[in-house]
Enzyme design. Structure first.
Site, PDB file in Angstrom:
ATOM      1  N   HIS A   7      37.487  58.598  83.699  1.00 23.66           N
ATOM      2  CA  HIS A   7      38.499  59.052  84.649  1.00 23.66           C
ATOM      3  C   HIS A   7      39.674  59.672  83.912  1.00 23.66           C
ATOM      4  CE1 HIS A   7      39.922  54.832  83.846  1.00 23.66           C
ATOM      5  NE2 HIS A   7      41.116  55.408  83.884  1.00 23.66           N
ATOM      6  N   ARG A  11      50.311  60.018  87.340  1.00 24.78           N
ATOM      7  CA  ARG A  11      51.279  59.221  88.096  1.00 24.78           C
ATOM      8  C   ARG A  11      51.825  60.035  89.264  1.00 24.78           C
ATOM      9  NH1 ARG A  11      52.376  58.097  82.596  1.00 24.78           N
ATOM     10  NH2 ARG A  11      51.724  55.968  82.069  1.00 24.78           N
ATOM     11  N   GLU A  57      42.314  58.903  88.842  1.00 18.78           N
ATOM     12  CA  GLU A  57      43.101  57.696  89.072  1.00 18.78           C
ATOM     13  C   GLU A  57      44.545  58.091  89.374  1.00 18.78           C
ATOM     14  OE1 GLU A  57      44.752  53.666  86.779  1.00 18.78           O
ATOM     15  OE2 GLU A  57      43.443  55.082  85.713  1.00 18.78           O
ATOM     16  N   ASN A  61      53.900  53.522  90.759  1.00 19.90           N
ATOM     17  CA  ASN A  61      54.785  52.422  90.375  1.00 19.90           C
ATOM     18  C   ASN A  61      55.738  52.120  91.524  1.00 19.90           C
ATOM     19  OD1 ASN A  61      54.141  51.778  87.464  1.00 19.90           O
ATOM     20  ND2 ASN A  61      54.426  53.995  87.329  1.00 19.90           N
ATOM     21  N   HIS A  75      46.047  70.542  82.917  1.00 16.51           N
ATOM     22  CA  HIS A  75      45.544  70.507  84.285  1.00 16.51           C
ATOM     23  C   HIS A  75      44.240  69.725  84.351  1.00 16.51           C
ATOM     24  CE1 HIS A  75      43.615  74.193  82.519  1.00 16.51           C
ATOM     25  NE2 HIS A  75      42.534  73.635  83.053  1.00 16.51           N
ATOM     26  N   GLU A 122      43.010  73.404  88.509  1.00 14.68           N
ATOM     27  CA  GLU A 122      42.238  74.633  88.403  1.00 14.68           C
ATOM     28  C   GLU A 122      40.987  74.519  89.271  1.00 14.68           C
ATOM     29  OE1 GLU A 122      40.310  77.565  84.963  1.00 14.68           O
ATOM     30  OE2 GLU A 122      40.700  75.450  84.507  1.00 14.68           O
TER      31      GLU A 122
END
Length: 254
Positions: A7, A11, A57, A61, A75, A122
């Site tokens: 993965h 964030r 993922e 937070n 990217h 992209e």
């Protein structure tokens, strides 16, 4: 040690907004979730993602912090069928996605959009893999020879393709036995000795392995950086870094 990419983590500042964006525009579905006291991790991918397909993922937070994008991470790239680049881009535009770099401006070879946090995505043409599945993650490196050596020596990756121009070069790396649906890492080297800021809006790449302790021991023998060893992560995962500071997580199938 020659394991596929599991993965890529980024964030996000508003988890609900990001989940709606990826599930609406890329038809992703939730593949897994981990709730902690201070953060939430959500794993996403196409409904028909294969065993070797990497997931996205999203890390949120809970303290409402904001992030700096930096420029050391470039990217993620998602696949569409060879004859659907323009129609896929048009669909995204109709849905209100930001018009960043359309197919025409890229000689109808690829296009770019951005998610709500500004991560670049992209869109590439491929004759394999589920639509919108992750094709590669691009990171910028300051020394091409050093970066190629890192992925070759530490993880036993090899070139799957390269593209060199007058001002930069792209090198795509993956395990030699990886299926064509596995995500590759794209190393972008800009000529002229450029340096980069990692920022904190991107988190890490993750490499999947069968045996965490054995993989970590191999990395240490190959002089990888001892960033967060398995013991410090409750023997569930571990982290090293590449020569430019990009974090790489080591995970198992469990």
């Amino acid at each position: 040690m020659s394991d596929v990419l599991d993965h890529v983590m980024m964030r996000v500042e508003d988890l609900d907004e990001s989940l709606e964006w990826y599930t609406t525009h890329l038809d992703y579905e939730e593949k897994g979730r981990w709730e902690a006291d201070s953060f939430t991790n959500v794993f996403l991918g196409p409904e028909d993602a294969g065993e070797d397909d990497a997931l996205l993922e999203l890390t949120y937070n809970h303290d409402d912090r904001t992030y700096e994008m930096g420029d050391a991470w470039g990217h993620i790239a998602v696949r569409v069928p060879e004859d659907e680049l323009q129609s896929s881009y048009d669909q995204l535009m109709e849905e209100g996605v930001e018009d960043y770099r359309d197919p025409e401006s890229n000689d109808n070879r690829y296009a770019f959009v951005k998610d709500p946090d500004g991560h670049e995505i992209e869109i590439v043409k491929r004759d394999h893999g589920a639509k919108w599945s992750l094709d590669h993650t691009m990171i910028r490196v300051e020394d091409a020879d050093e970066a190629l050596g890192f992925w070759t020596r530490k993880f036993e990756y090899e070139h799957t393709s390269r593209w060199e121009s007058d001002s930069f070069a792209n090198y795509f790396m993956a395990p030699s036995d990886a299926s064509e649906d596995a995500m590759t890492v794209e190393l972008t080297y800009n000529y002229g000795g450029q340096t980069y800021d990692l920022g904190d809006a991107w988190g890490h790449l993750a490499v999947r392995t069968d045996d965490l302790d054995e993989a970590w021991e191999t990395l240490m023998e190959r002089e990888a950086e001892d960033y967060r060893d398995p013991e410090s992560c409750d023997n569930r995962y571990a982290f090293t870094k590449d020569q430019d500071g990009h974090e790489i997580e080591i995970v198992t199938d469990d």
